[in-house]
Write a protein that holds these residues in place. Structure first.
Motif, PDB file in Angstrom:
ATOM      1  N   ALA A  79    -115.495  27.940  25.837  1.00 57.56           N
ATOM      2  CA  ALA A  79    -115.812  28.465  27.168  1.00 57.56           C
ATOM      3  C   ALA A  79    -117.303  28.755  27.297  1.00 57.56           C
ATOM      4  N   PRO A 136    -111.023  31.323  24.249  1.00 56.88           N
ATOM      5  CA  PRO A 136    -111.044  30.626  25.538  1.00 56.88           C
ATOM      6  C   PRO A 136    -111.788  29.284  25.449  1.00 56.88           C
ATOM      7  N   TYR A 137    -111.283  28.298  26.183  1.00 56.16           N
ATOM      8  CA  TYR A 137    -111.899  26.968  26.226  1.00 56.16           C
ATOM      9  C   TYR A 137    -111.909  26.458  27.675  1.00 56.16           C
ATOM     10  N   ASP A 138    -112.880  25.580  27.971  1.00 58.26           N
ATOM     11  CA  ASP A 138    -112.918  24.872  29.246  1.00 58.26           C
ATOM     12  C   ASP A 138    -112.396  23.456  29.023  1.00 58.26           C
ATOM     13  N   ARG A 179    -110.029  26.822  32.732  1.00 56.17           N
ATOM     14  CA  ARG A 179    -110.183  27.763  31.609  1.00 56.17           C
ATOM     15  C   ARG A 179    -108.801  28.017  30.979  1.00 56.17           C
ATOM     16  N   THR A 197    -106.630  29.270  27.186  1.00 51.02           N
ATOM     17  CA  THR A 197    -106.744  30.116  25.993  1.00 51.02           C
ATOM     18  C   THR A 197    -105.946  29.507  24.867  1.00 51.02           C
TER      19      THR A 197
END
Length: 605
Positions: free
Chosen positions: A91, A120-122, A141, A143
């Motif tokens: 993220a 968290p990641y995009d 977004r 998780t």
């Protein structure tokens, strides 16, 4: 000419279309072949079949764990989708990692989330149509949570009765978890269920606390046969035992100013208040006085009470709010005759002291004389005779030798009748030059009102001291010491009479600084705790004269623990009792007269 005009018109129309398209959607560029043609010999005009970019989005899947399938939805109404590229990044980062390139719907990728850390990641998708147009989706977004964490909120250091306990599950994902809270005697392994939480958040349940004592707590979460435990909350004190209290018989009849005394104790959370009350009718009770630290004693003027039989009792309250009431004692209050009382001037006197008496007589008061005598003798000497209230005078204690003395007051009424007060005995006069003059603490650590690293204790003497008399071979520069904090109960000073002293490192041998009665509850009952520390001596000027200040800087806790945090200002100032082994530069020993902390009452440390 006609063909030329027609060709020119067609080109103008195409140019207008291009301009309108650019004005509406911005300039677009396609790598597609020009397959649509208009022929008007000898000229041919070609146009692309697709000027519209595709649409694309990524489907949300919430918390991701293990291997998941990420899916993008993409469409193009003209030439169709050539490919969709799915990618991810931590993220807020700027570097994308491609998961896969899909050429046919559904546009999906398999992602083993166990190859990346939880967090968290995009996620995004880039769709390209067959005309060469590309569209990047909005960032999604997500998780990644492959590890469930169980957290138990602290209910506090001391609890009583039914206690609400809350468990939080992090990265829980789908499924109904069975959540419960367990307890065991501190340091033990026999865990019992305290309470069972609902199967959906918030995971809160009520614990009917057991018998008084120290307990460890933990939360347990189970799903599909897999059990996860929280960290243990150690040493939660359960106090379900009311304090004990009794009232000392004040005697009868009561007149003038009398001493009211209660004895009280609490084995667990400690006492917060002891009140001594009186009642004329046995139903309406009024506080005569209330104390927060031992001794639980006060001077009470009965002169405001009408003559009659009053009931007296003591009420003790511990720090969790449990109360106990002593048996009541009925005594006659009668101020119709003369009464006189000598007020306690303090255990140690020096310099100029104020001596005070209270007196009352239905016949009137002509005078009150205040006297002293060497302890245990009848050689009374009058300090002063006063004829108006308040009956007080100042006395230069340097006019007599250091030692122990008794004090009394004599009331004389207009008829000449005299009434002699009870004696206040064994009060010490100490005017030796070498003595302690102040003790102060300061908070320099993480928690105000709690002894921890960074806090300081400063001992101020009346003159310059020899550092070597406080610690052998010491020259006043920084040396290591240990700070010892002891609960007051085993020392006989009560649960709020915790004591601090400075000892040789790794031993229980005190340095020649004496000890400090903190007059507060900084450590649990019957506990002792040791800290590393550093001791320095400095010379400062007070009233134009050089004096020595010994300062202790507290370091890390090295044993014991069981510390408490005092959350309110102290009811009494702390008291330092110096050691007679400490000497000034001329070899004169220090007075052992207790030194009361100066300044406003506050939390220590």
């Amino acid at each position: 000419m006609i063909a030329t005009a027609t060709r020119t018109a067609v080109l103008a129309v195409l140019a207008a279309v291009l301009i309108i398209s650019a004005g509406v959607a911005g300039p677009k560029f396609s790598s597609a072949a020009f397959t649509a043609q208009t022929v008007n010999a000898p000229s041919t005009v070609g146009a692309a079949k697709d000027w519209t970019p595709p649409t694309v989005s990524v489907q949300d899947q919430g918390v991701l764990r293990s291997t998941v399938s990420l899916t993008a939805v993409a469409s193009d109404a003209e030439t169709g989708i050539r490919q969709v590229v799915l990618a991810f990044q931590p993220a807020g980062a700027t570097t994308w990692t491609t998961l896969c390139t899909a050429a046919v719907a559904p546009y999906s990728c398999s992602w083993d989330t166990r190859t990346v850390p939880d967090g968290p990641y995009d996620v995004r998708a880039i769709a390209t149509d067959n005309a060469g147009y590309s569209t990047t989706s909005a960032l999604l977004r997500v998780t990644v949570g492959n590890t469930i964490t169980v957290l138990l909120s602290s209910p506090g250091d001391v609890v009583t009765g039914a206690v609400s306990l809350t468990t939080t599950l992090q990265n829980a994902g789908p499924g109904a978890y069975a959540v419960r809270v367990e307890y065991a005697a501190t340091g033990g392994a026999n865990w019992k269920t305290a309470c069972t939480a609902p199967t959906v958040a918030p995971y809160t349940c009520s614990w009917p606390t057991p018998s008084s004592g120290d307990y460890d707590l933990r939360s347990v979460a189970t799903l599909n046969g897999v059990t996860t435990y929280s960290a243990v909350l150690p040493e939660v004190l359960v106090d379900n035992t009311a304090p004990s209290v009794s009232l000392v018989d004040p005697g009868s009849p009561l007149r003038g100013t009398v001493t009211l005394t209660a004895t009280a104790s609490d084995e667990h959370s400690g006492l917060s208040r002891v009140a001594i009350q009186y009642s004329l009718n046995g139903t309406t009770w009024t506080d005569a006085c209330a104390m927060t630290v031992s001794p639980y004693s006060c001077r009470f003027s009965t002169t405001s009470l009408s003559t009659g039989t009053y009931a007296f009792r003591a009420v003790a309250t511990d720090t969790v709010g449990l109360t106990s009431t002593s048996a009541s004692i009925s005594r006659l209050v009668d101020n119709s005759v003369a009464s006189v009382a000598m007020e306690d001037p303090g255990a140690y006197l020096s310099g100029t002291a104020t001596l005070t008496a209270s007196a009352n007589s239905t016949a009137g008061v002509s005078s009150v004389a205040i006297q002293f005598a060497p302890r245990g003798t009848t050689s009374w000497t009058t300090v002063c005779t006063t004829v108006t209230s308040p009956y007080a005078c100042t006395w230069d204690t340097k006019a007599v030798a250091d030692g122990s003395y008794d004090f009394r007051a004599i009331l004389t009424d207009p008829t000449g009748k005299q009434t002699i007060s009870a004696s206040v005995t064994a009060r010490n006069i100490d005017n030796r030059a070498v003595r302690g003059v102040d003790v102060q603490t300061a908070n320099g650590g993480a928690t105000a009102g709690r002894l921890d690293a960074g806090d300081t204790i400063a001992f101020t003497y009346s003159t310059q001291m020899s550092p070597g008399s406080i610690s052998a071979g010491w020259n006043g520069t920084a040396i290591p010491v240990n700070v010892r904090l002891r609960d007051g109960a085993p020392l006989g000073t009560g649960s709020t009479g915790d004591t601090l002293d400075i000892v040789q490192p790794g031993t229980t041998t005190p340095l020649n600084l004496g000890s400090v009665l903190l007059r507060g509850d900084y450590i649990r009952n019957n506990k002792t705790s040791f800290f590393n520390g550093t001791m320095t001596a400095n010379t400062i000027t007070v009233n134009g004269l050089p004096v020595t200040v010994v300062q202790i800087t507290v370091g890390a806790n090295i044993s014991g623990g069981a510390l408490r945090t005092v959350t309110t200002a102290g009811a009494s100032a702390m008291v330092w009792t110096p050691s007679a082994a400490a000497r000034d530069l001329s070899g004169n020993p220090s007075s052992v007269s207790p030194v009361t902390e100066s300044g406003a009452l506050d939390r220590e440390f």
